[in-house]
Design a protein around this motif. Structure first.
Motif, PDB file in Angstrom:
ATOM      1  N   LEU A  21       0.809  -1.214   0.000  1.00 37.00           N
ATOM      2  CA  LEU A  21       0.000   0.000   0.000  1.00 37.00           C
ATOM      3  C   LEU A  21       0.847   1.271   0.000  1.00 37.00           C
ATOM      4  O   LEU A  21       0.305   2.372  -0.013  1.00 37.00           O
ATOM      5  CB  LEU A  21      -0.930   0.007   1.228  1.00 37.00           C
ATOM      6  N   ASP A  22       2.163   1.120   0.022  1.00 38.69           N
ATOM      7  CA  ASP A  22       3.109   2.234   0.060  1.00 38.69           C
ATOM      8  C   ASP A  22       2.843   3.128   1.265  1.00 38.69           C
ATOM      9  O   ASP A  22       2.710   4.341   1.149  1.00 38.69           O
ATOM     10  CB  ASP A  22       3.062   3.041  -1.244  1.00 38.69           C
ATOM     11  N   LEU A  23       2.735   2.487   2.424  1.00 35.20           N
ATOM     12  CA  LEU A  23       2.500   3.189   3.685  1.00 35.20           C
ATOM     13  C   LEU A  23       3.585   2.799   4.687  1.00 35.20           C
ATOM     14  O   LEU A  23       4.097   1.677   4.650  1.00 35.20           O
ATOM     15  CB  LEU A  23       1.149   2.791   4.297  1.00 35.20           C
ATOM     16  N   SER A  24       3.898   3.721   5.582  1.00 35.85           N
ATOM     17  CA  SER A  24       4.747   3.370   6.714  1.00 35.85           C
ATOM     18  C   SER A  24       3.882   2.610   7.715  1.00 35.85           C
ATOM     19  O   SER A  24       2.656   2.566   7.589  1.00 35.85           O
ATOM     20  CB  SER A  24       5.309   4.633   7.364  1.00 35.85           C
ATOM     21  N   ARG A  25       4.522   2.024   8.718  1.00 35.09           N
ATOM     22  CA  ARG A  25       3.752   1.319   9.738  1.00 35.09           C
ATOM     23  C   ARG A  25       2.823   2.277  10.478  1.00 35.09           C
ATOM     24  O   ARG A  25       1.663   1.961  10.745  1.00 35.09           O
ATOM     25  CB  ARG A  25       4.682   0.604  10.710  1.00 35.09           C
ATOM     26  N   LEU A  28      -0.139   3.054   8.290  1.00 31.40           N
ATOM     27  CA  LEU A  28      -1.134   1.987   8.315  1.00 31.40           C
ATOM     28  C   LEU A  28      -1.953   2.053   9.600  1.00 31.40           C
ATOM     29  O   LEU A  28      -3.175   1.894   9.572  1.00 31.40           O
ATOM     30  CB  LEU A  28      -0.462   0.614   8.186  1.00 31.40           C
ATOM     31  N   ASP A  29      -1.287   2.328  10.718  1.00 32.20           N
ATOM     32  CA  ASP A  29      -2.007   2.465  11.993  1.00 32.20           C
ATOM     33  C   ASP A  29      -3.011   3.613  11.929  1.00 32.20           C
ATOM     34  O   ASP A  29      -4.147   3.487  12.393  1.00 32.20           O
ATOM     35  CB  ASP A  29      -1.032   2.695  13.146  1.00 32.20           C
ATOM     36  N   LYS A  30      -2.613   4.736  11.345  1.00 29.70           N
ATOM     37  CA  LYS A  30      -3.520   5.878  11.205  1.00 29.70           C
ATOM     38  C   LYS A  30      -4.704   5.525  10.313  1.00 29.70           C
ATOM     39  O   LYS A  30      -5.842   5.893  10.607  1.00 29.70           O
ATOM     40  CB  LYS A  30      -2.781   7.087  10.635  1.00 29.70           C
ATOM     41  N   LEU A  31      -4.449   4.811   9.220  1.00 29.12           N
ATOM     42  CA  LEU A  31      -5.517   4.390   8.315  1.00 29.12           C
ATOM     43  C   LEU A  31      -6.500   3.479   9.043  1.00 29.12           C
ATOM     44  O   LEU A  31      -7.712   3.646   8.923  1.00 29.12           O
ATOM     45  CB  LEU A  31      -4.934   3.674   7.100  1.00 29.12           C
ATOM     46  N   ARG A  32      -5.990   2.534   9.822  1.00 36.74           N
ATOM     47  CA  ARG A  32      -6.863   1.614  10.567  1.00 36.74           C
ATOM     48  C   ARG A  32      -7.738   2.356  11.562  1.00 36.74           C
ATOM     49  O   ARG A  32      -8.898   2.016  11.746  1.00 36.74           O
ATOM     50  CB  ARG A  32      -6.022   0.558  11.298  1.00 36.74           C
ATOM     51  N   LYS A  33      -7.176   3.374  12.215  1.00 32.99           N
ATOM     52  CA  LYS A  33      -7.948   4.140  13.203  1.00 32.99           C
ATOM     53  C   LYS A  33      -8.952   5.068  12.530  1.00 32.99           C
ATOM     54  O   LYS A  33     -10.056   5.265  13.039  1.00 32.99           O
ATOM     55  CB  LYS A  33      -7.003   4.941  14.087  1.00 32.99           C
ATOM     56  N   LYS A  34      -8.579   5.625  11.395  1.00 33.98           N
ATOM     57  CA  LYS A  34      -9.426   6.595  10.694  1.00 33.98           C
ATOM     58  C   LYS A  34     -10.578   5.927   9.944  1.00 33.98           C
ATOM     59  O   LYS A  34     -11.674   6.482   9.856  1.00 33.98           O
ATOM     60  CB  LYS A  34      -8.557   7.394   9.723  1.00 33.98           C
TER      61      LYS A  34
END
Length: 73
Positions: A21-25, A28-34
């Motif tokens: 997904l071309d994301l940092s860890r 990814l954590d921010k995406l999961r929370k958002k």
């Protein structure tokens, strides 16, 4: 149980998902929370450091839903 009667789901580890997904860890954590619709990981244990795996099919479905929502707008 016969092998043909079970469906095997492909799993992807969290670092590989971040690369895909071309994301940092932390990204990814921010995406999961958002985004509450983002698929939840399967943990390989109860500890915080336990490896996290994601079901590839769930990630693909989530991405497809995001694309369809974008195209519908």
């Amino acid at each position: 149980m016969h092998p043909s009667s079970t469906t095997i789901k492909a799993l992807i580890r969290q670092p590989a998902l971040c690369a895909w997904l071309d994301l940092s860890r932390s990204g990814l954590d921010k995406l999961r929370k958002k985004d509450p619709t983002f698929p939840r990981p399967l943990k390989n244990g109860d500890t915080r450091q336990a490896a996290a795996f994601y079901v590839v099919e769930e990630i693909q479905s989530w991405l497809q839903a995001k694309i369809e929502a974008r195209d519908a707008a």
